[in-house]
Motif scaffolding. Structure first.
Motif, short mmCIF file in Angstrom:
data_model
loop_
_atom_site.label_atom_id
_atom_site.label_comp_id
_atom_site.label_asym_id
_atom_site.label_seq_id
_atom_site.Cartn_x
_atom_site.Cartn_y
_atom_site.Cartn_z
N THR A 7 0.68 -1.14 0.06
CA THR A 7 -0.15 0.08 0.12
C THR A 7 0.97 0.96 0.22
OG1 THR A 7 -1.34 -1.37 1.40
CG2 THR A 7 -1.62 1.34 1.09
N PHE A 8 2.50 1.00 0.70
CA PHE A 8 2.42 2.17 0.43
C PHE A 8 3.35 2.50 -0.66
CE2 PHE A 8 7.22 4.10 1.74
CZ PHE A 8 7.01 5.06 2.37
N GLU A 9 3.50 1.85 -1.31
CA GLU A 9 3.47 1.97 -2.97
C GLU A 9 2.97 2.39 -3.69
OE1 GLU A 9 6.62 0.24 -0.82
OE2 GLU A 9 4.95 -0.88 -1.42
N LEU A 10 2.05 2.35 -3.22
CA LEU A 10 0.61 2.69 -4.31
C LEU A 10 0.54 4.56 -5.11
CD1 LEU A 10 -2.22 1.48 -2.85
CD2 LEU A 10 -1.27 0.74 -4.38
N PRO A 11 0.92 5.37 -3.93
CA PRO A 11 0.85 6.60 -4.29
C PRO A 11 1.96 6.71 -5.43
CG PRO A 11 0.61 6.93 -2.12
CD PRO A 11 1.26 5.41 -2.59
N VAL A 12 3.01 6.19 -5.49
CA VAL A 12 4.01 6.57 -6.39
C VAL A 12 3.74 6.34 -8.06
CG1 VAL A 12 5.46 4.52 -5.83
CG2 VAL A 12 6.71 7.39 -6.92
N MET A 13 3.22 4.72 -7.59
CA MET A 13 2.66 4.40 -8.90
C MET A 13 1.60 5.42 -9.47
SD MET A 13 3.46 2.04 -11.31
CE MET A 13 4.46 1.97 -10.65
N ALA A 14 0.76 6.12 -8.64
CA ALA A 14 -0.46 6.88 -9.06
C ALA A 14 0.40 7.60 -10.09
CB ALA A 14 -1.45 6.66 -7.98
N ALA A 15 1.66 8.06 -9.34
CA ALA A 15 1.52 9.62 -9.52
C ALA A 15 2.27 9.50 -11.03
CB ALA A 15 2.61 10.45 -8.54
N ALA A 16 2.63 8.61 -11.26
CA ALA A 16 3.59 7.43 -13.11
C ALA A 16 1.92 8.02 -13.61
CB ALA A 16 4.53 7.06 -12.53
N LEU A 17 1.21 6.93 -12.94
CA LEU A 17 -0.04 6.71 -14.39
C LEU A 17 -0.53 7.94 -14.63
CD1 LEU A 17 -0.70 3.60 -12.84
CD2 LEU A 17 0.24 3.97 -15.20
N ALA A 18 -1.26 8.71 -13.89
CA ALA A 18 -1.94 9.86 -13.29
C ALA A 18 -2.03 10.58 -14.99
CB ALA A 18 -2.02 10.63 -12.42
N PRO A 19 -0.53 11.25 -15.58
CA PRO A 19 -0.48 12.28 -16.69
C PRO A 19 -1.05 11.17 -17.77
CG PRO A 19 1.01 11.93 -15.81
CD PRO A 19 0.45 10.90 -14.99
N SER A 20 -1.28 9.48 -18.24
CA SER A 20 -2.21 9.58 -18.79
C SER A 20 -3.32 8.61 -18.84
CB SER A 20 -1.15 7.65 -19.37
OG SER A 20 0.68 8.74 -19.82
N PRO A 73 -9.11 11.68 -11.11
CA PRO A 73 -9.60 11.41 -9.88
C PRO A 73 -9.18 9.87 -9.48
CG PRO A 73 -11.46 12.01 -11.80
CD PRO A 73 -10.22 11.75 -12.37
N VAL A 74 -8.72 10.35 -8.36
CA VAL A 74 -8.28 8.92 -7.75
C VAL A 74 -8.93 7.86 -6.51
CG1 VAL A 74 -5.82 7.29 -6.31
CG2 VAL A 74 -5.73 9.09 -8.23
N GLY A 75 -9.46 6.82 -6.96
CA GLY A 75 -10.69 5.95 -6.14
C GLY A 75 -10.18 5.68 -5.30
N PHE A 76 -10.27 5.93 -4.29
CA PHE A 76 -9.79 5.47 -2.52
C PHE A 76 -9.94 3.85 -1.90
CE2 PHE A 76 -8.33 5.43 1.65
CZ PHE A 76 -7.07 5.62 2.09
N GLY A 77 -9.34 2.55 -2.99
CA GLY A 77 -9.78 1.50 -2.65
C GLY A 77 -9.14 0.90 -1.84
N VAL A 78 -8.83 1.97 -0.28
CA VAL A 78 -7.43 1.26 0.70
C VAL A 78 -8.20 1.29 1.98
CG1 VAL A 78 -5.47 1.77 2.06
CG2 VAL A 78 -5.34 2.28 -0.44
N LEU A 79 -8.31 -0.31 2.10
CA LEU A 79 -8.93 -0.90 3.23
C LEU A 79 -7.71 -0.91 4.17
CD1 LEU A 79 -10.44 -4.44 2.48
CD2 LEU A 79 -11.33 -1.94 2.44
N THR A 80 -8.24 0.03 6.09
CA THR A 80 -7.31 0.19 6.94
C THR A 80 -8.22 -0.16 7.62
OG1 THR A 80 -8.45 2.28 7.05
CG2 THR A 80 -6.44 1.92 6.21
N CYS A 81 -8.04 -1.75 8.67
CA CYS A 81 -8.44 -2.54 9.61
C CYS A 81 -7.53 -2.49 10.41
CB CYS A 81 -9.51 -3.50 8.76
SG CYS A 81 -9.72 -3.16 7.45
#
Length: 162
Positions: free
Chosen positions: A58-71, A110-118
């Motif tokens: 989960t920690f790695e999600l933001p950097v990958m999302a940032a790389a993908l977001a422009p496209s 838009p980033v759909g937040f499907g991160v479960l914090t349980c």
């Protein structure tokens, strides 16, 4: 139940949207459920050929999302963090939440937040969209991202929102 009062919008035709799903790999059973739920939502919304990228956690999600977001027109981020006996839970949850929010705002994607914090694995299983689960957070995160992306597209074209 956490989902009480959640909206239940009808799927919208989003065939013209470019969509990427970024999914963590930890907690295989939960992640398989979240990813399957997101893929069901993508199919219901008629998204053609979404890209799925896996990252270690989960920690790695933001950097990958940032790389993908422009496209892409929408990103769906899926992960799970289960509380342990150390502050690690708070650090990862905060980093993922803050990072994904920053990606969404900075990229205006838009980033759909499907991160479960349980607190425990059962809570995660109850939200993973698996057979017997009470909620389907992968589906919900994908739908939220798609509906927001479709609305954002209208705003950018000045088509009106009514």
């Amino acid at each position: 139940m956490a989902g009480h009062g959640a909206p239940t919008p009808e799927p919208t035709d989003c065939h013209d949207l470019r969509v990427a799903v970024v999914a963590a790999s930890w907690h295989t059973e939960v992640m398989d459920g979240l990813l399957a739920g997101a893929q069901r939502a993508l199919a219901d919304h008629k998204v053609e050929a979404p890209v799925v990228v896996r990252v270690p956690g989960t920690f790695e999600l933001p950097v990958m999302a940032a790389a993908l977001a422009p496209s892409y027109d929408a990103i769906i981020a899926l992960g799970v963090v289960i509380r342990g006996g150390t502050p690690h839970f708070e650090y990862v949850c905060n980093a993922a939440t803050d990072g994904l929010t920053r990606v969404s705002i900075d990229a205006q994607t838009p980033v759909g937040f499907g991160v479960l914090t349980c607190d425990d694995e059962q809570q995660a299983l109850d939200r993973a969209g698996l057979e017997g689960s009470k909620e389907d957070k992968g589906y919900e995160a994908a739908s939220a991202a798609l509906l927001t992306a479709a609305t954002l597209k209208k705003v950018r074209r000045r088509d009106g929102l009514g």
